[in-house]
Every structure is written in structure tokens, then in C-alpha cells.
Design an enzyme around this catalytic site. Structure first.
Site, PDB file in Angstrom:
ATOM      1  N   LEU A 204       0.858  -1.197   0.000  1.00 38.09           N
ATOM      2  CA  LEU A 204       0.000   0.000   0.000  1.00 38.09           C
ATOM      3  C   LEU A 204       0.880   1.228   0.000  1.00 38.09           C
ATOM      4  CD1 LEU A 204      -2.494  -0.505   2.975  1.00 38.09           C
ATOM      5  CD2 LEU A 204      -3.064  -0.553   0.545  1.00 38.09           C
ATOM      6  N   HIS A 205       0.689   2.121  -0.943  1.00 39.15           N
ATOM      7  CA  HIS A 205       1.437   3.380  -0.841  1.00 39.15           C
ATOM      8  C   HIS A 205       0.772   4.545  -1.552  1.00 39.15           C
ATOM      9  CE1 HIS A 205       2.709   2.326  -4.883  1.00 39.15           C
ATOM     10  NE2 HIS A 205       3.124   3.555  -5.027  1.00 39.15           N
ATOM     11  N   ARG A 206      -0.331   4.312  -2.287  1.00 35.19           N
ATOM     12  CA  ARG A 206      -0.975   5.422  -3.002  1.00 35.19           C
ATOM     13  C   ARG A 206      -1.471   6.460  -2.007  1.00 35.19           C
ATOM     14  NH1 ARG A 206       0.567   5.408  -7.601  1.00 35.19           N
ATOM     15  NH2 ARG A 206       0.800   3.299  -8.322  1.00 35.19           N
ATOM     16  N   ARG A 239       6.021   6.206   3.139  1.00 34.05           N
ATOM     17  CA  ARG A 239       4.811   7.044   3.236  1.00 34.05           C
ATOM     18  C   ARG A 239       3.754   6.368   4.104  1.00 34.05           C
ATOM     19  NH1 ARG A 239       1.815  10.782   0.306  1.00 34.05           N
ATOM     20  NH2 ARG A 239       3.304  10.993  -1.380  1.00 34.05           N
ATOM     21  N   ASP A 279      -1.930  -1.688  -4.209  1.00 35.48           N
ATOM     22  CA  ASP A 279      -2.379  -0.519  -4.961  1.00 35.48           C
ATOM     23  C   ASP A 279      -1.279  -0.043  -5.910  1.00 35.48           C
ATOM     24  OD1 ASP A 279      -0.598   0.690  -3.218  1.00 35.48           O
ATOM     25  OD2 ASP A 279      -2.093   1.944  -2.220  1.00 35.48           O
TER      26      ASP A 279
END
Ligand code: UD1
Length: 364
Positions: A204-206, A239, A279
Site C-alpha cells: 500500500l502506498h498510493r 509514506r 495498490d
């Protein structure tokens, strides 16, 4: 021919690797490698250069993190003197990160033509920073190297001249295929005590997923349920680490949280996973080639071939839908996908042939 090749962020590194290997093999072309420094942590950058045998960058611009405007502007300011000094015949940019548009814009304003590798992809979601970077980079590039037919259709619809568009395949898949044997030998599965046990992988990083607390909470609610049924490895992007502060991941014993992983370890896990939840854009393509079910935690994808031909399913962000799709993927035999045309390990060679004029038309 003299090129300046640009890389800045983690997903760029596995895309420039096969280009640099190909350029090293040939005598008619040379490259000056520029790292913008957009990603700088050891595990987000140097590890990939070492594992993938990418030469040390000739220059590191050291821009680091910042707002979009600051990061983009800083890359441009620091890249301009490099182009002026090197006087290349062309620059090569890959993907859709801020370094991609920043260097393309700098070069084209100095009269240096730009080659964009992974051109033409469109999510049609202009709230994604990458979508803006894609549209703008394609608009000013001379050579548009495309991975899948949707990219051809998108560029044609935008009025790009036919002689600038080349369907060449996928450089990231060149790297995947070249490194399969090495990644098979990674010990990461044993290290995580997953030998002989099915497991899933989560990334997950969006910003749209991790920076919005409600969206993140929904995704974590789904993962909270799934980790009771299947251990899930979760290498955490910097992030996301910040966004997860205050969430009690320890309450999910089936969630195996790790630092960002190197390329070989991560490919080993992807290849052997029962299921991948992500993502990321690139992982949708890698799972397609590896034949592993991928549930994409987004409402759109710029890579539709991974759905039409591959193993990818868009499941969106609703927790119940994510859990239901994952349970189906766990209980049913995997959907047999097919590997898209030209994702055959030779994309970088085609690109270099076209740039040097050895080949003038796209492969049939
Ligand atoms: C960037 C790309 C995204 C790509 C992703 C892959 C843009 C607009 N976004 O997003 O398309 O999918 O990389 O990772 O270019 N940080 C560190 N160490 C690092 C790098 C970043 O701690 O080495 C932290 C910083 O706090 C930074 C944050 O992560 O502010 C986000 O980094 P940034 O490069 O701005 O965007 P990504 O989310 O990594």
C-alpha cells in the site's frame, strides 16, 4: 549515440536496469546515468542498484522529498546543468514519477529530445499525481515506448503522430525474467517462517489510500479479517509507515510487517504467494507474468491488459468487497491468465534498436 538515462524513485530502478544492461553490451551507444535522489533510503534505492547490477549513477542530484512543486522544481533546477554539460543526443525517462516529468520538461526546453519508456498508460483519474505526469511527459516526448495496446489507443486518441509511437513490450518484465533464477534462491520465505504454508502479500502506498484516514481504516478492517485466514506479508513503504502511526498492527498476529524489501526477496514472495493485495501499478503486471492472483485496491487501473489477459481484479476500497474477493481467490483455482504479447524479456533491446536507428518500425 549518447544518452542521459534518468532514474529517481524505486519503481524506476527495475525499469532502467535492462536498458543499462543492453547499452553496456553495445558499442554504438553510451549512457550517462542520473539518479535524481527522489528516493534515497538504502532500501528504496541503493539495494536495487546492487541487486540488479545497475552501474553506479554518474551523478546523484540528491533532491530528496518535498511537496510536488518543490520536488519537481528542484529536480529541474539540478538536472539542467547536467544536460548542458553532457550535451546528449537524447534523454531517456521511465514511468510516471515526479522525476520523469521534471527531467523530460528540462531536456525538451533545452532542445534535447526525450524518449519515454512506459508511455501511453492512462487511468483517466486526474487526481492521481502519476496521471498528470504521464499525460505531460507523453505530450513532450519524441519517442513513446508503449507496453500494451491500450497505450497505443490512448496516444492515438490524443493525436500523437504514428511515427512517434512504438509498441515494444515491458522493460520491467525484462528484469523480472532475467532475475527469476536469482530470486528463486532468496531465503526470505524461510526467514519469515512461511515455508510450506500458503501466504498473501500486501503493499500500500498510493496517497489516495494511505493519506485518507477513512480509506486506510477500511483497508485495514479488511486486512484484519483476512490475516486470520491467511498469513499476510506487508512490506511497509515509508509514506505508509507514517500514515500507520496510531494504528495497532500488533493486534493482527497474522500480518507480518517488514521493512521495504529488496527486489529479489520481493519477487520470491510475489511468485509464491497464494494471493496479492496491492495498490501498485507495477505489481499488477508482475503478478500477471507470474500467474498469481492480484486484487488491486483501487477503482481504476492504467494497465487494463492485466485484467483483460492477466490475473488482476479491480476490487476497489470497500472492506466487504475486498474480503469477499480475497476469499473467492483463496478458495477457487487461480484464473489462468496469459502473458501479454512482447512481454518476453526483449523490450530493452527493441528500445535501444529504435533509438540507434537499427530498427525504425515497431516489431510485428
Ligand atoms: C513515489 C511516486 C509514485 C510511486 C512511488 C513508489 C510521485 C508523484 N510518486 O511516491 O508514483 O509509485 O514513489 O514508491 O513521483 N520517503 C522516505 N524515504 C525515501 C523516499 C521517500 O522516507 O527514500 C518518504 C518521505 O517522507 C516522503 C514520502 O516517503 O515524503 C513520499 O515520498 P515521495 O517520493 O514524495 O512519493 P512516494 O509516495 O514514494
Amino acid at each position: 549515440m549518447k544518452l542521459v538515462v534518468v532514474a529517481g524513485a524505486r519503481p524506476n530502478f527495475m525499469k532502467i536496469a535492462p536498458l543499462m544492461w543492453e547499452i553496456r553490451r553495445r558499442t554504438d551507444i553510451g549512457a550517462h546515468l542520473v539518479h535524481t535522489g527522489q528516493h534515497y533510503d538504502e532500501r528504496m534505492s541503493r539495494l536495487f542498484f546492487e541487486e540488479l547490477g545497475i552501474p553506479r549513477p554518474d551523478v546523484d542530484l540528491g533532491v530528496g522529498s518535498g511537496s510536488h512543486a518543490v520536488q519537481t522544481a528542484e529536480v529541474m533546477r539540478r538536472f539542467e546543468p547536467v544536460v548542458l554539460e553532457q550535451q546528449p543526443d537524447a534523454i531517456v525517462v521511465v514511468g510516471d514519477v515526479n522525476s520523469t516529468i521534471a527531467c523530460a520538461l528540462t531536456a525538451v526546453k533545452l532542445g534535447v529530445p526525450v524518449a519515454h519508456v512506459e508511455a501511453g498508460l492512462r487511468s483517466f483519474d486526474r487526481t492521481m499525481p502519476e496521471e498528470i505526469n504521464r499525460i505531460l511527459t507523453d505530450a513532450i516526448s519524441q519517442w513513446l515506448f508503449v507496453t500494451e495496446p491500450s497505450g497505443l489507443a490512448n496516444l492515438r486518441r490524443e493525436g500523437v503522430a504514428e511515427d512517434r509511437i512504438f509498441l515494444v513490450g515491458n522493460v520491467m518484465i525484462d528484469t523480472l525474467l532475467a532475475c527469476r533464477e536469482l530470486s528463486r534462491r532468496s531465503t526470505i520465505r524461510d526467514d519469515l517462517r512461511l515455508t510450506g504454508r500458503p501466504f498473501g502479500v500486501l503493499t500500500l502506498h498510493r496517497p489516495a489510500n494511505v493519506d485518507d484516514p477513512d480509506v486506510l481504516a477500511g483497508i485495514l478492517a479488511a486486512i484484519g479479517q483476512l490475516q486470520r485466514e491467511l498469513p499476510i506479508v506487508f512490506p511497509v513503504h515509508p509514506r505508509t509507515r507514517k500514515a500507520l502511526e496510531g494504528h495497532d498492527l500488533a493486534a493482527m498476529p497474522g500480518l507480518i510487517v517488514t521493512e521495504p524489501l529488496g527486489y529479489l526477496d520481493f519477487m520470491k514472495l510475489l511468485a509464491e504467494a497464494r494471493l496479492v493485495l496491492t495498490d501498485s501499478g507495477g505489481i499488477q503486471e508482475e503478478t500477471t507474468v507470474l500467474g498469481v492472483p492480484c486484487l488491486t485496491l483501487r477503482n481504476n487501473t492504467e494497465r487494463p491488459i492485466t485484467i483483460d489477459q492477466g490475473t488482476n481484479l479491480l476490487v476497489g476500497l470497500d472492506a466487504r468487497r475486498i474480503v469477499a474477493a480475497a476469499r473467492t481467490a483463496m478458495s477457487e483455482p487461480s484464473r489462468a491468465g496469459r502473458i501479454p504479447d512482447l512481454w518476453d524479456g526483449r523490450a530493452a533491446a527493441r528500445i535501444v534498436d529504435i533509438l540507434t536507428g537499427t530498427r525504425t518500425s515497431p516489431p510485428s
